[in-house]
Design an enzyme around this catalytic site. Structure first.
Site, mmCIF file in Angstrom:
data_model
loop_
_atom_site.group_PDB
_atom_site.id
_atom_site.type_symbol
_atom_site.label_atom_id
_atom_site.label_comp_id
_atom_site.label_asym_id
_atom_site.label_seq_id
_atom_site.Cartn_x
_atom_site.Cartn_y
_atom_site.Cartn_z
ATOM 1 C CG ASN A 16 -2.143 -0.870 0.986
ATOM 2 O OD1 ASN A 16 -3.082 -0.476 0.308
ATOM 3 N ND2 ASN A 16 -2.108 -2.084 1.523
ATOM 4 C CG HIS A 106 -9.356 -3.070 9.556
ATOM 5 N ND1 HIS A 106 -8.395 -3.469 10.460
ATOM 6 C CD2 HIS A 106 -10.291 -4.058 9.533
ATOM 7 C CE1 HIS A 106 -8.743 -4.640 10.971
ATOM 8 N NE2 HIS A 106 -9.895 -5.009 10.429
HETATM 9 C C1 GRF Z 1 -3.176 -4.228 4.381
HETATM 10 O O1 GRF Z 1 -3.997 -5.314 4.144
HETATM 11 C C2 GRF Z 1 -3.921 -3.166 5.154
HETATM 12 O O2 GRF Z 1 -5.284 -3.203 4.947
HETATM 13 C C3 GRF Z 1 -3.610 -3.524 6.578
HETATM 14 O O3 GRF Z 1 -2.306 -4.050 6.562
HETATM 15 C C4 GRF Z 1 -2.009 -4.579 5.286
HETATM 16 C C5 GRF Z 1 -0.711 -3.987 4.857
HETATM 17 O O4 GRF Z 1 -0.215 -4.609 3.702
HETATM 18 N N1 GRF Z 1 -3.797 -2.400 7.461
HETATM 19 P P1 GRF Z 1 1.032 -3.964 2.938
HETATM 20 O O5 GRF Z 1 2.193 -3.926 3.917
HETATM 21 O O6 GRF Z 1 0.638 -2.620 2.459
HETATM 22 O O7 GRF Z 1 1.317 -4.914 1.806
#
Ligand code: GRF
Length: 191
Positions: A16, A106
């Site tokens: 993300n 989330h």
């Molecule tokens: C994501 O699924 C987000 O919704 C949650 O933690 C995860 C992080 O994944 N809060 P990344 O590290 O961005 O791949």
């Protein structure tokens, strides 16, 4: 409009965080000022550095120290903070200082499957075990309680009966990649 600077806090892979960085590269109004992590060896740290983004490491034992996070963000003049897989509770002084300017994502349709200890695969396993016919993502403001801040946006996807965990993860990932940067853009270009 004043250029908006955002900080991205992440603890893990950072898919993300990296998606947000690439979305706002060359954006006329918003820039990712830095990535903050509580783990020096998190893959997100190395990847952000390679993209030329400043990285700041604050070990777990310092995060709770009053003023530490505020000073880091003030020094870099950020307008907003994005939690993208940041696995530490944010201290109260920071939440109050940046009220309604800290966003979290989330991987469930809150208020379902949220709260302390509900993260990563644990969320999806719980969704599966309950036989839910849909799941999704929630983007919300951060307040003093885990996953309880005001909801900004939710996006859902249908689930098949007995859908494998991997497939749920993939659907959630797709929703996150598609929507999170756009919601951030909408919020920080509003005024
Ligand atoms: C994501 O699924 C987000 O919704 C949650 O933690 C995860 C992080 O994944 N809060 P990344 O590290 O961005 O791949």
């Amino acid at each position: 409009m004043v250029r908006q600077k955002i900080a991205v806090f992440a603890s893990g892979t950072g898919s993300n965080a990296l998606n947000i960085i690439s979305y706002f590269e060359n954006h006329p109004q918003i820039e990712v000022a830095f990535v903050l992590s509580n783990k020096a060896d998190a893959p997100v740290v190395d990847a952000a550095r390679k993209l030329g983004i400043e990285t700041v490491i604050v070990p777990n034992e310092r995060i709770e120290t009053p003023g530490v996070l505020i000073d880091i963000c003030k020094e870099r003049k950020v307008n907003g903070i994005i939690l993208a897989g940041f696995l530490r509770k944010i201290p109260m002084d920071f939440v109050e200082h940046y009220e309604n300017r800290i966003l979290n994502i989330h991987p469930s349709l809150l208020p379902k499957y949220g709260g302390a200890g509900m993260y990563g695969k644990l969320v999806h396993e719980a969704v599966r075990a309950a036989g839910e016919v849909e799941t999704g993502i929630t983007i919300h403001y951060v307040n003093s309680e885990y996953d309880k801040g005001e909801i900004i946006a939710q996006f859902s996807c249908p689930l098949e009966a007995g859908e494998p965990l991997e497939s749920i993860l993939e659907k959630i990932h797709r929703l996150e990649m598609e929507h999170f940067p756009r919601v951030i853009e909408e919020l920080f270009t509003r005024s």
